[in-house]
Write a protein that holds these residues in place. Structure first.
Motif, PDB file in Angstrom:
ATOM      1  N   VAL A 167       2.052  32.640  18.807  1.00 18.68           N
ATOM      2  CA  VAL A 167       2.250  31.403  19.565  1.00 18.68           C
ATOM      3  C   VAL A 167       0.926  30.957  20.193  1.00 18.68           C
ATOM      4  O   VAL A 167       0.602  29.767  20.193  1.00 18.68           O
ATOM      5  CB  VAL A 167       3.347  31.577  20.637  1.00 18.68           C
ATOM      6  CG1 VAL A 167       3.428  30.358  21.543  1.00 18.68           C
ATOM      7  CG2 VAL A 167       4.689  31.838  19.979  1.00 18.68           C
ATOM      8  N   LEU A 168       0.156  31.922  20.692  1.00 19.07           N
ATOM      9  CA  LEU A 168      -1.154  31.578  21.250  1.00 19.07           C
ATOM     10  C   LEU A 168      -2.054  30.946  20.182  1.00 19.07           C
ATOM     11  O   LEU A 168      -2.767  29.976  20.449  1.00 19.07           O
ATOM     12  CB  LEU A 168      -1.827  32.815  21.851  1.00 19.07           C
ATOM     13  CG  LEU A 168      -1.183  33.334  23.136  1.00 19.07           C
ATOM     14  CD1 LEU A 168      -1.777  34.678  23.523  1.00 19.07           C
ATOM     15  CD2 LEU A 168      -1.323  32.326  24.255  1.00 19.07           C
ATOM     16  N   TRP A 169      -1.988  31.463  18.955  1.00 16.20           N
ATOM     17  CA  TRP A 169      -2.777  30.885  17.864  1.00 16.20           C
ATOM     18  C   TRP A 169      -2.299  29.472  17.530  1.00 16.20           C
ATOM     19  O   TRP A 169      -3.114  28.576  17.289  1.00 16.20           O
ATOM     20  CB  TRP A 169      -2.727  31.769  16.613  1.00 16.20           C
ATOM     21  CG  TRP A 169      -3.662  32.923  16.716  1.00 16.20           C
ATOM     22  CD1 TRP A 169      -3.350  34.240  16.937  1.00 16.20           C
ATOM     23  CD2 TRP A 169      -5.088  32.872  16.644  1.00 16.20           C
ATOM     24  NE1 TRP A 169      -4.482  34.997  17.001  1.00 16.20           N
ATOM     25  CE2 TRP A 169      -5.577  34.187  16.824  1.00 16.20           C
ATOM     26  CE3 TRP A 169      -6.004  31.850  16.441  1.00 16.20           C
ATOM     27  CZ2 TRP A 169      -6.921  34.493  16.808  1.00 16.20           C
ATOM     28  CZ3 TRP A 169      -7.351  32.148  16.425  1.00 16.20           C
ATOM     29  CH2 TRP A 169      -7.798  33.473  16.607  1.00 16.20           C
ATOM     30  N   LEU A 170      -0.991  29.242  17.538  1.00 16.05           N
ATOM     31  CA  LEU A 170      -0.470  27.886  17.303  1.00 16.05           C
ATOM     32  C   LEU A 170      -0.925  26.927  18.402  1.00 16.05           C
ATOM     33  O   LEU A 170      -1.288  25.775  18.124  1.00 16.05           O
ATOM     34  CB  LEU A 170       1.056  27.896  17.228  1.00 16.05           C
ATOM     35  CG  LEU A 170       1.673  28.337  15.912  1.00 16.05           C
ATOM     36  CD1 LEU A 170       3.196  28.399  16.035  1.00 16.05           C
ATOM     37  CD2 LEU A 170       1.279  27.393  14.784  1.00 16.05           C
ATOM     38  N   LEU A 171      -0.922  27.395  19.640  1.00 17.82           N
ATOM     39  CA  LEU A 171      -1.386  26.550  20.749  1.00 17.82           C
ATOM     40  C   LEU A 171      -2.867  26.221  20.613  1.00 17.82           C
ATOM     41  O   LEU A 171      -3.285  25.086  20.872  1.00 17.82           O
ATOM     42  CB  LEU A 171      -1.121  27.238  22.091  1.00 17.82           C
ATOM     43  CG  LEU A 171       0.327  27.248  22.554  1.00 17.82           C
ATOM     44  CD1 LEU A 171       0.479  28.122  23.799  1.00 17.82           C
ATOM     45  CD2 LEU A 171       0.813  25.833  22.826  1.00 17.82           C
ATOM     46  N   ARG A 172      -3.653  27.198  20.205  1.00 19.56           N
ATOM     47  CA  ARG A 172      -5.092  26.943  19.997  1.00 19.56           C
ATOM     48  C   ARG A 172      -5.303  25.900  18.897  1.00 19.56           C
ATOM     49  O   ARG A 172      -6.118  24.988  19.041  1.00 19.56           O
ATOM     50  CB  ARG A 172      -5.813  28.239  19.653  1.00 19.56           C
ATOM     51  CG  ARG A 172      -6.011  29.138  20.840  1.00 19.56           C
ATOM     52  CD  ARG A 172      -6.867  30.362  20.488  1.00 19.56           C
ATOM     53  NE  ARG A 172      -7.002  31.197  21.648  1.00 19.56           N
ATOM     54  CZ  ARG A 172      -6.313  32.312  21.866  1.00 19.56           C
ATOM     55  NH1 ARG A 172      -5.458  32.756  20.961  1.00 19.56           N
ATOM     56  NH2 ARG A 172      -6.488  33.010  22.974  1.00 19.56           N
ATOM     57  N   LEU A 173      -4.556  26.034  17.807  1.00 20.94           N
ATOM     58  CA  LEU A 173      -4.653  25.071  16.709  1.00 20.94           C
ATOM     59  C   LEU A 173      -4.235  23.682  17.185  1.00 20.94           C
ATOM     60  O   LEU A 173      -4.922  22.688  16.923  1.00 20.94           O
ATOM     61  CB  LEU A 173      -3.794  25.521  15.528  1.00 20.94           C
ATOM     62  CG  LEU A 173      -3.735  24.561  14.344  1.00 20.94           C
ATOM     63  CD1 LEU A 173      -5.132  24.357  13.746  1.00 20.94           C
ATOM     64  CD2 LEU A 173      -2.772  25.084  13.289  1.00 20.94           C
ATOM     65  N   ARG A 174      -3.115  23.604  17.887  1.00 22.67           N
ATOM     66  CA  ARG A 174      -2.639  22.327  18.422  1.00 22.67           C
ATOM     67  C   ARG A 174      -3.702  21.693  19.306  1.00 22.67           C
ATOM     68  O   ARG A 174      -3.990  20.505  19.202  1.00 22.67           O
ATOM     69  CB  ARG A 174      -1.344  22.561  19.208  1.00 22.67           C
ATOM     70  CG  ARG A 174      -0.805  21.328  19.918  1.00 22.67           C
ATOM     71  CD  ARG A 174      -0.964  21.485  21.419  1.00 22.67           C
ATOM     72  NE  ARG A 174      -0.509  20.312  22.121  1.00 22.67           N
ATOM     73  CZ  ARG A 174      -1.212  19.718  23.071  1.00 22.67           C
ATOM     74  NH1 ARG A 174      -2.377  20.173  23.433  1.00 22.67           N
ATOM     75  NH2 ARG A 174      -0.737  18.664  23.674  1.00 22.67           N
ATOM     76  N   ASN A 175      -4.303  22.495  20.173  1.00 17.81           N
ATOM     77  CA  ASN A 175      -5.297  21.960  21.102  1.00 17.81           C
ATOM     78  C   ASN A 175      -6.537  21.440  20.386  1.00 17.81           C
ATOM     79  O   ASN A 175      -7.097  20.421  20.779  1.00 17.81           O
ATOM     80  CB  ASN A 175      -5.652  23.007  22.155  1.00 17.81           C
ATOM     81  CG  ASN A 175      -4.490  23.252  23.097  1.00 17.81           C
ATOM     82  OD1 ASN A 175      -3.555  22.457  23.170  1.00 17.81           O
ATOM     83  ND2 ASN A 175      -4.531  24.356  23.808  1.00 17.81           N
ATOM     84  N   LEU A 176      -6.948  22.120  19.323  1.00 18.49           N
ATOM     85  CA  LEU A 176      -8.078  21.633  18.523  1.00 18.49           C
ATOM     86  C   LEU A 176      -7.754  20.299  17.861  1.00 18.49           C
ATOM     87  O   LEU A 176      -8.590  19.400  17.803  1.00 18.49           O
ATOM     88  CB  LEU A 176      -8.462  22.658  17.449  1.00 18.49           C
ATOM     89  CG  LEU A 176      -9.225  23.885  17.915  1.00 18.49           C
ATOM     90  CD1 LEU A 176      -9.338  24.901  16.772  1.00 18.49           C
ATOM     91  CD2 LEU A 176     -10.606  23.495  18.401  1.00 18.49           C
ATOM     92  N   LEU A 177      -6.525  20.182  17.373  1.00 19.48           N
ATOM     93  CA  LEU A 177      -6.123  18.970  16.656  1.00 19.48           C
ATOM     94  C   LEU A 177      -5.932  17.765  17.575  1.00 19.48           C
ATOM     95  O   LEU A 177      -6.180  16.634  17.163  1.00 19.48           O
ATOM     96  CB  LEU A 177      -4.844  19.232  15.862  1.00 19.48           C
ATOM     97  CG  LEU A 177      -4.966  20.246  14.722  1.00 19.48           C
ATOM     98  CD1 LEU A 177      -3.598  20.541  14.112  1.00 19.48           C
ATOM     99  CD2 LEU A 177      -5.933  19.746  13.659  1.00 19.48           C
TER     100      LEU A 177
END
Length: 175
Positions: free
Chosen positions: A52-62
């Motif tokens: 979930v932390l990795w998904l949040l990081r990806l979302r934040n980059l996008l």
């Protein structure tokens, strides 16, 4: 424990008190036996698995180029959210609470949302309630893109939470 989809926001929920109109909502629940106060339930619920932390990081980059809020929740080595719930710090700011429900949320230029955990001791169900108000077309598009991930994460958190028994003060009733 099986996660159930509920067709309406449970009666007595304070989740929608300051958000109207609501353009989207979902409610999921899981059977549980409660011992802890709602603040401790929320703290344990929001322990973040690495994926979930990795998904949040990806979302934040996008979303950063679009000027949307892009903060990674602060967690310890085990994925537990750091910060005191009593001080209004959780994954998102705490907006309201009572003895059985804690409402978090955020208002951004594209949408406003509320996420609530409601511990109904009478029927032994922990509800996860999400309410969204779209402020513009971008909010609608954005939520359409993240909605499948939202559903997977919420159901996963409920399943994981219902299995934690000892650690969270909740058990499935089998000991």
């Amino acid at each position: 424990m099986k996660v159930i989809k509920v067709k309406a926001v449970p009666t007595g929920s304070i989740s929608a008190a300051d958000l109207s109109p609501v353009d989207y909502f979902d409610v999921y629940g899981v059977k549980a036996v409660f011992a802890d106060p709602i603040e401790e339930i929320a703290r344990n619920f929001f322990t973040m698995p690495v994926w979930v932390l990795w998904l949040l990081r990806l979302r934040n980059l996008l979303v950063k180029p679009f000027g949307l809020a892009a903060e990674i929740p602060k967690t310890d080595a085990n994925g537990a959210r750091t910060g005191a719930v009593g001080n209004g710090e959780l994954v998102f700011p705490i907006i309201a609470r009572n003895e059985k429900e804690l409402v978090t949320g955020f208002n951004d230029k594209h949408l406003e949302f509320r996420f609530s955990l409601l511990a109904e001791k009478a029927n032994g169900v922990l509800y996860a309630i999400t309410l969204v108000k779209f402020n513009n077309a971008f909010g609608r598009v954005y939520f359409t893109l993240i909605k499948p991930f939202h559903k997977i994460i919420i159901k996963s958190f409920l399943r994981r939470y219902s299995k934690k028994g000892d650690r969270s003060g909740i058990s499935d009733g089998n000991g």
